[in-house]
Scaffold this active site. Sequence first.
Site, mmCIF file in Angstrom:
data_model
loop_
_atom_site.group_PDB
_atom_site.id
_atom_site.type_symbol
_atom_site.label_atom_id
_atom_site.label_comp_id
_atom_site.label_asym_id
_atom_site.label_seq_id
_atom_site.Cartn_x
_atom_site.Cartn_y
_atom_site.Cartn_z
ATOM 1 N N GLN A 125 -4.554 -12.052 -13.285
ATOM 2 C CA GLN A 125 -4.471 -10.826 -14.090
ATOM 3 C C GLN A 125 -3.059 -10.548 -14.594
ATOM 4 O O GLN A 125 -2.813 -9.518 -15.216
ATOM 5 C CB GLN A 125 -5.043 -9.627 -13.333
ATOM 6 C CG GLN A 125 -4.222 -9.164 -12.143
ATOM 7 C CD GLN A 125 -4.980 -8.115 -11.327
ATOM 8 O OE1 GLN A 125 -5.915 -8.434 -10.605
ATOM 9 N NE2 GLN A 125 -4.579 -6.855 -11.443
ATOM 10 N N LEU A 136 0.820 -1.223 0.000
ATOM 11 C CA LEU A 136 0.000 0.000 0.000
ATOM 12 C C LEU A 136 0.851 1.269 0.000
ATOM 13 O O LEU A 136 1.922 1.310 0.604
ATOM 14 C CB LEU A 136 -0.920 -0.018 1.220
ATOM 15 C CG LEU A 136 -1.833 -1.248 1.337
ATOM 16 C CD1 LEU A 136 -2.686 -1.161 2.593
ATOM 17 C CD2 LEU A 136 -2.707 -1.411 0.111
ATOM 18 N N GLN A 181 -8.529 6.475 -10.027
ATOM 19 C CA GLN A 181 -8.515 6.967 -11.414
ATOM 20 C C GLN A 181 -7.182 6.646 -12.099
ATOM 21 O O GLN A 181 -7.094 6.638 -13.314
ATOM 22 C CB GLN A 181 -8.799 8.480 -11.423
ATOM 23 C CG GLN A 181 -8.606 9.189 -12.741
ATOM 24 C CD GLN A 181 -9.519 8.666 -13.852
ATOM 25 O OE1 GLN A 181 -10.579 8.110 -13.595
ATOM 26 N NE2 GLN A 181 -9.075 8.818 -15.094
ATOM 27 N N LYS A 182 -6.148 6.347 -11.318
ATOM 28 C CA LYS A 182 -4.848 6.009 -11.938
ATOM 29 C C LYS A 182 -5.029 4.845 -12.914
ATOM 30 O O LYS A 182 -4.493 4.846 -14.018
ATOM 31 C CB LYS A 182 -3.853 5.614 -10.833
ATOM 32 C CG LYS A 182 -2.452 6.051 -11.086
ATOM 33 C CD LYS A 182 -1.666 5.126 -11.978
ATOM 34 C CE LYS A 182 -0.752 4.237 -11.227
ATOM 35 N NZ LYS A 182 -0.854 2.857 -11.610
ATOM 36 N N ASP A 183 -5.811 3.848 -12.510
ATOM 37 C CA ASP A 183 -6.146 2.736 -13.403
ATOM 38 C C ASP A 183 -7.485 3.069 -14.063
ATOM 39 O O ASP A 183 -8.508 2.437 -13.804
ATOM 40 C CB ASP A 183 -6.239 1.435 -12.603
ATOM 41 C CG ASP A 183 -4.909 1.081 -11.966
ATOM 42 O OD1 ASP A 183 -3.975 0.734 -12.700
ATOM 43 O OD2 ASP A 183 -4.787 1.194 -10.735
ATOM 44 N N SER A 235 2.546 0.922 -6.896
ATOM 45 C CA SER A 235 3.431 -0.051 -6.230
ATOM 46 C C SER A 235 4.636 -0.344 -7.104
ATOM 47 O O SER A 235 5.701 -0.696 -6.624
ATOM 48 C CB SER A 235 2.671 -1.341 -5.932
ATOM 49 O OG SER A 235 1.525 -1.036 -5.170
ATOM 50 N N ARG A 236 4.473 -0.202 -8.422
ATOM 51 C CA ARG A 236 5.572 -0.521 -9.349
ATOM 52 C C ARG A 236 6.651 0.564 -9.377
ATOM 53 O O ARG A 236 7.729 0.336 -9.932
ATOM 54 C CB ARG A 236 5.040 -0.790 -10.750
ATOM 55 C CG ARG A 236 4.263 -2.103 -10.826
ATOM 56 C CD ARG A 236 3.939 -2.503 -12.254
ATOM 57 N NE ARG A 236 3.414 -3.850 -12.336
ATOM 58 C CZ ARG A 236 2.118 -4.166 -12.427
ATOM 59 N NH1 ARG A 236 1.205 -3.232 -12.463
ATOM 60 N NH2 ARG A 236 1.741 -5.436 -12.489
ATOM 61 N N HIS A 275 -3.444 4.306 -2.244
ATOM 62 C CA HIS A 275 -4.425 3.390 -1.631
ATOM 63 C C HIS A 275 -5.060 4.034 -0.400
ATOM 64 O O HIS A 275 -6.260 3.918 -0.172
ATOM 65 C CB HIS A 275 -3.742 2.093 -1.183
ATOM 66 C CG HIS A 275 -3.182 1.272 -2.295
ATOM 67 N ND1 HIS A 275 -1.830 1.077 -2.466
ATOM 68 C CD2 HIS A 275 -3.787 0.590 -3.285
ATOM 69 C CE1 HIS A 275 -1.629 0.310 -3.514
ATOM 70 N NE2 HIS A 275 -2.791 -0.006 -4.029
HETATM 71 O O1 PAF Z 1 -5.908 -2.286 -9.117
HETATM 72 C C1 PAF Z 1 -5.518 -3.320 -8.535
HETATM 73 O O2 PAF Z 1 -4.714 -3.281 -7.621
HETATM 74 C C2 PAF Z 1 -6.060 -4.660 -8.998
HETATM 75 O O3 PAF Z 1 -6.232 -4.708 -10.373
HETATM 76 C C3 PAF Z 1 -7.349 -5.090 -8.284
HETATM 77 C C4 PAF Z 1 -8.502 -4.150 -8.604
HETATM 78 C C5 PAF Z 1 -7.122 -5.107 -6.790
HETATM 79 C C6 PAF Z 1 -7.763 -6.487 -8.706
HETATM 80 O O4 PAF Z 1 -6.799 -7.430 -8.391
#
Ligand code: PAF
Length: 281
Positions: free
Chosen positions: A62, A33, A149-151, A187-188, A37
């Site tokens: 994923q 986190l 919104q980042k993703d 996190s990356r 987050h």
């Molecule tokens: O955004 C993320 O961290 C992931 O894609 C999620 C939504 C937790 C699903 O694994």
Amino acid sequence: MKIIRTIAEMQAWSDEKRRSGAVIAVIPTMGFLHDGHLSLIDTARKSGADAVVVTIFVNPTQFGPNEDFDKYPRDFERDAALCEGKKVDAVFAPSAEEMYPKDSSTWVVEEKLSRGLCAKTRPTHFRGVTTVVAKLFLATLPHLAVFGQKDGQQARIIKRMVRDLNFPIRIVISPIVREADGLARSSRNKYLSEEEHRNALSLSRGLGRLKAEIEAGETDLQRLLGGLRAEIEGANGVVDYVEAVDAETLEPISRIGGKMMFPVAAYFGKTRLIDNILVEK
Ligand code: PAF
């Protein structure tokens, strides 16, 4: 703060909260986190949550075969302490075996918004996301869920999934949180060397300039996207995509107007970063 490892216990906890009249919010995360987050927790409270559940699960489905699942950063103790500090009510941290029975064969697939942008280089990514998020919703039984919104593409896909499958869950999208120098929190970011971090600032710099240019009256989309690409490539970034899309439908746009999103993905060294900016005209 309760730490919950099984779906049955999670559902029982949420059932109990619901019976007591509490509004439950879930914040799905893969852990490690950061401030981004933590801001989602604040958004959940501001959106009316009485009980906040943070899920921490590095979801194998994923990640593509050559992606960073094994080396994705993990630090459960630190995550739990951060959640405790933010007065989170429960952390749901199941094992992969708990989430996916060995002969699991059911997927949740969104077939339109999941095709472009990040899906071009990560073709199986979003079916992993929609599947795990649907499962996390069914485990945590929330009234609302908060995504960043980042993703931006992920958030729109989840909204679509919730609408299409009638999940009784309100999706709240929380603004991007940036480091002091402008880099979007991720996190990356931990993978970046100092030099790569400096170069990656071209993302937020380029997006900021693009927005300012639109606000100043620029209407030539190709020139705007070309400028953004040049900014990133000038900082040794390898562009995966720079695009201009409708902020809700993610359809590519051909002229400036309405609610637009400018999403970008680029590699700095081996690290692939994404960022975006919303512009309304
Ligand atoms: O955004 C993320 O961290 C992931 O894609 C999620 C939504 C937790 C699903 O694994």
